[in-house]
Design a protein around this motif. Structure first.
Motif, PDB file in Angstrom:
ATOM      1  N   ALA A  42     146.130  62.440 160.760  1.00 45.53           N
ATOM      2  CA  ALA A  42     145.627  63.813 160.643  1.00 45.53           C
ATOM      3  C   ALA A  42     144.106  63.860 160.797  1.00 45.53           C
ATOM      4  CB  ALA A  42     146.043  64.414 159.307  1.00 45.53           C
ATOM      5  N   LEU A  43     143.403  62.851 160.280  1.00 48.30           N
ATOM      6  CA  LEU A  43     141.951  62.799 160.472  1.00 48.30           C
ATOM      7  C   LEU A  43     141.604  62.561 161.940  1.00 48.30           C
ATOM      8  CD1 LEU A  43     140.923  60.730 157.321  1.00 48.30           C
ATOM      9  CD2 LEU A  43     140.109  63.043 157.863  1.00 48.30           C
ATOM     10  N   LYS A  44     142.276  61.604 162.554  1.00 51.32           N
ATOM     11  CA  LYS A  44     142.009  61.285 163.962  1.00 51.32           C
ATOM     12  C   LYS A  44     142.332  62.454 164.885  1.00 51.32           C
ATOM     13  CE  LYS A  44     142.594  56.300 163.667  1.00 51.32           C
ATOM     14  NZ  LYS A  44     143.416  55.137 164.023  1.00 51.32           N
ATOM     15  N   ASN A  45     143.360  63.248 164.544  1.00 50.86           N
ATOM     16  CA  ASN A  45     143.749  64.387 165.371  1.00 50.86           C
ATOM     17  C   ASN A  45     142.970  65.657 165.059  1.00 50.86           C
ATOM     18  OD1 ASN A  45     145.651  62.913 166.818  1.00 50.86           O
ATOM     19  ND2 ASN A  45     147.249  63.313 165.319  1.00 50.86           N
ATOM     20  N   GLY A  46     142.070  65.597 164.096  1.00 49.45           N
ATOM     21  CA  GLY A  46     141.229  66.740 163.779  1.00 49.45           C
ATOM     22  C   GLY A  46     141.864  67.797 162.897  1.00 49.45           C
ATOM     23  N   VAL A  47     143.022  67.504 162.327  1.00 56.37           N
ATOM     24  CA  VAL A  47     143.679  68.460 161.440  1.00 56.37           C
ATOM     25  C   VAL A  47     142.945  68.537 160.108  1.00 56.37           C
ATOM     26  CG1 VAL A  47     145.819  68.966 160.193  1.00 56.37           C
ATOM     27  CG2 VAL A  47     145.911  68.078 162.536  1.00 56.37           C
ATOM     28  N   LEU A  48     142.484  67.392 159.622  1.00 56.28           N
ATOM     29  CA  LEU A  48     141.784  67.316 158.342  1.00 56.28           C
ATOM     30  C   LEU A  48     140.283  67.235 158.539  1.00 56.28           C
ATOM     31  CD1 LEU A  48     143.957  64.621 156.543  1.00 56.28           C
ATOM     32  CD2 LEU A  48     144.063  67.092 156.247  1.00 56.28           C
ATOM     33  N   ARG A  49     139.546  67.772 157.567  1.00 56.71           N
ATOM     34  CA  ARG A  49     138.087  67.672 157.570  1.00 56.71           C
ATOM     35  C   ARG A  49     137.600  66.611 156.593  1.00 56.71           C
ATOM     36  NH1 ARG A  49     134.540  69.872 160.899  1.00 56.71           N
ATOM     37  NH2 ARG A  49     133.173  70.304 159.178  1.00 56.71           N
ATOM     38  N   SER A  50     138.439  66.287 155.579  1.00 54.95           N
ATOM     39  CA  SER A  50     138.025  65.329 154.556  1.00 54.95           C
ATOM     40  C   SER A  50     139.249  64.801 153.831  1.00 54.95           C
ATOM     41  CB  SER A  50     137.069  65.991 153.556  1.00 54.95           C
ATOM     42  OG  SER A  50     137.711  67.059 152.885  1.00 54.95           O
ATOM     43  N   THR A  51     139.009  63.837 152.956  1.00 55.51           N
ATOM     44  CA  THR A  51     140.088  63.268 152.167  1.00 55.51           C
ATOM     45  C   THR A  51     139.563  62.917 150.786  1.00 55.51           C
ATOM     46  OG1 THR A  51     141.868  61.618 152.129  1.00 55.51           O
ATOM     47  CG2 THR A  51     139.717  60.901 152.987  1.00 55.51           C
ATOM     48  N   THR A  52     140.470  62.636 149.874  1.00 58.04           N
ATOM     49  CA  THR A  52     140.108  62.293 148.509  1.00 58.04           C
ATOM     50  C   THR A  52     140.824  61.003 148.131  1.00 58.04           C
ATOM     51  OG1 THR A  52     140.029  64.665 148.077  1.00 58.04           O
ATOM     52  CG2 THR A  52     139.874  63.226 146.191  1.00 58.04           C
ATOM     53  N   PRO A  71     132.430  55.982 158.955  1.00 60.48           N
ATOM     54  CA  PRO A  71     131.469  56.575 158.006  1.00 60.48           C
ATOM     55  C   PRO A  71     131.220  58.064 158.212  1.00 60.48           C
ATOM     56  CG  PRO A  71     130.352  55.176 159.589  1.00 60.48           C
ATOM     57  CD  PRO A  71     131.818  54.993 159.818  1.00 60.48           C
ATOM     58  N   ASP A  72     131.680  58.615 159.319  1.00 58.11           N
ATOM     59  CA  ASP A  72     131.502  60.041 159.577  1.00 58.11           C
ATOM     60  C   ASP A  72     132.527  60.911 158.838  1.00 58.11           C
ATOM     61  OD1 ASP A  72     133.294  58.649 161.364  1.00 58.11           O
ATOM     62  OD2 ASP A  72     133.534  60.523 162.467  1.00 58.11           O
ATOM     63  N   ILE A  73     133.548  60.311 158.246  1.00 54.95           N
ATOM     64  CA  ILE A  73     134.593  61.073 157.555  1.00 54.95           C
ATOM     65  C   ILE A  73     134.153  61.358 156.117  1.00 54.95           C
ATOM     66  CG2 ILE A  73     136.961  61.021 156.683  1.00 54.95           C
ATOM     67  CD1 ILE A  73     137.679  59.341 159.147  1.00 54.95           C
ATOM     68  N   PRO A  74     134.022  62.633 155.772  1.00 56.91           N
ATOM     69  CA  PRO A  74     133.673  62.965 154.389  1.00 56.91           C
ATOM     70  C   PRO A  74     134.842  62.672 153.454  1.00 56.91           C
ATOM     71  CG  PRO A  74     133.445  64.894 155.838  1.00 56.91           C
ATOM     72  CD  PRO A  74     134.125  63.815 156.615  1.00 56.91           C
ATOM     73  N   PHE A  75     134.527  62.116 152.289  1.00 60.32           N
ATOM     74  CA  PHE A  75     135.584  61.863 151.307  1.00 60.32           C
ATOM     75  C   PHE A  75     135.017  62.004 149.904  1.00 60.32           C
ATOM     76  CE2 PHE A  75     133.569  57.774 151.597  1.00 60.32           C
ATOM     77  CZ  PHE A  75     133.687  57.218 150.335  1.00 60.32           C
ATOM     78  N   GLY A  76     135.922  62.265 148.988  1.00 59.74           N
ATOM     79  CA  GLY A  76     135.582  62.331 147.579  1.00 59.74           C
ATOM     80  C   GLY A  76     136.440  61.353 146.815  1.00 59.74           C
ATOM     81  N   VAL A  77     136.215  61.278 145.519  1.00 61.76           N
ATOM     82  CA  VAL A  77     137.006  60.402 144.666  1.00 61.76           C
ATOM     83  C   VAL A  77     137.879  61.263 143.769  1.00 61.76           C
ATOM     84  CG1 VAL A  77     136.912  58.642 142.863  1.00 61.76           C
ATOM     85  CG2 VAL A  77     135.243  58.605 144.728  1.00 61.76           C
TER      86      VAL A  77
END
Length: 123
Positions: A42-52, A71-77
């Motif tokens: 989903a990240l690679k296909n552009g469906v998601l903007r971030s993950t946790t 490193p360009d993928i925003p993520f949280g904890v």
């Protein structure tokens, strides 16, 4: 969210002030292999903007390697102090002695089903 806050957020993200945005975040990254694979796609296909990321989970290291390579993928904890499943569990990343009130006799976080009893004991 007020219009001024919305406009500022839109500008920071590179969109017009009046744009309507849907930002999708994938929760539970690291929980299991299947979740990781779905989030990768989903990240690679552009469906998601971030993950946790759920750090204490069994597949967190796998997810962390992916995030380190992207490193360009925003993520949280995702703060995690319970195990959702009866037969698939995780525990703290710190020493068990430091968080003994959060874990059961086996060293895992309490299951969601017994949390009401846990909250009663803690109060």
């Amino acid at each position: 969210m007020t219009l001024s806050n919305k406009g500022q957020t839109n500008r920071l993200l590179g969109y017009p002030v009046d744009a309507r945005l849907l930002i999708i975040n994938a929760d539970d990254f690291g929980m299991c292999h299947a979740v990781n694979q779905a989030i990768f796609r989903a990240l690679k296909n552009g469906v998601l903007r971030s993950t946790t990321l759920m750090v204490p989970c069994p597949w967190a290291l796998h997810a962390m390697h992916f995030l380190a390579d992207h490193p360009d993928i925003p993520f949280g904890v995702h703060l995690t102090v319970i195990s959702d499943w009866v037969d698939y569990r995780w525990g703290p990343v710190t020493s068990r002695e430091k968080v003994s009130s959060l874990i059961d006799k086996a060293g895992y976080f309490y299951n969601l089903n017994i949390c009401p009893n846990f909250w009663l004991r803690s109060g």
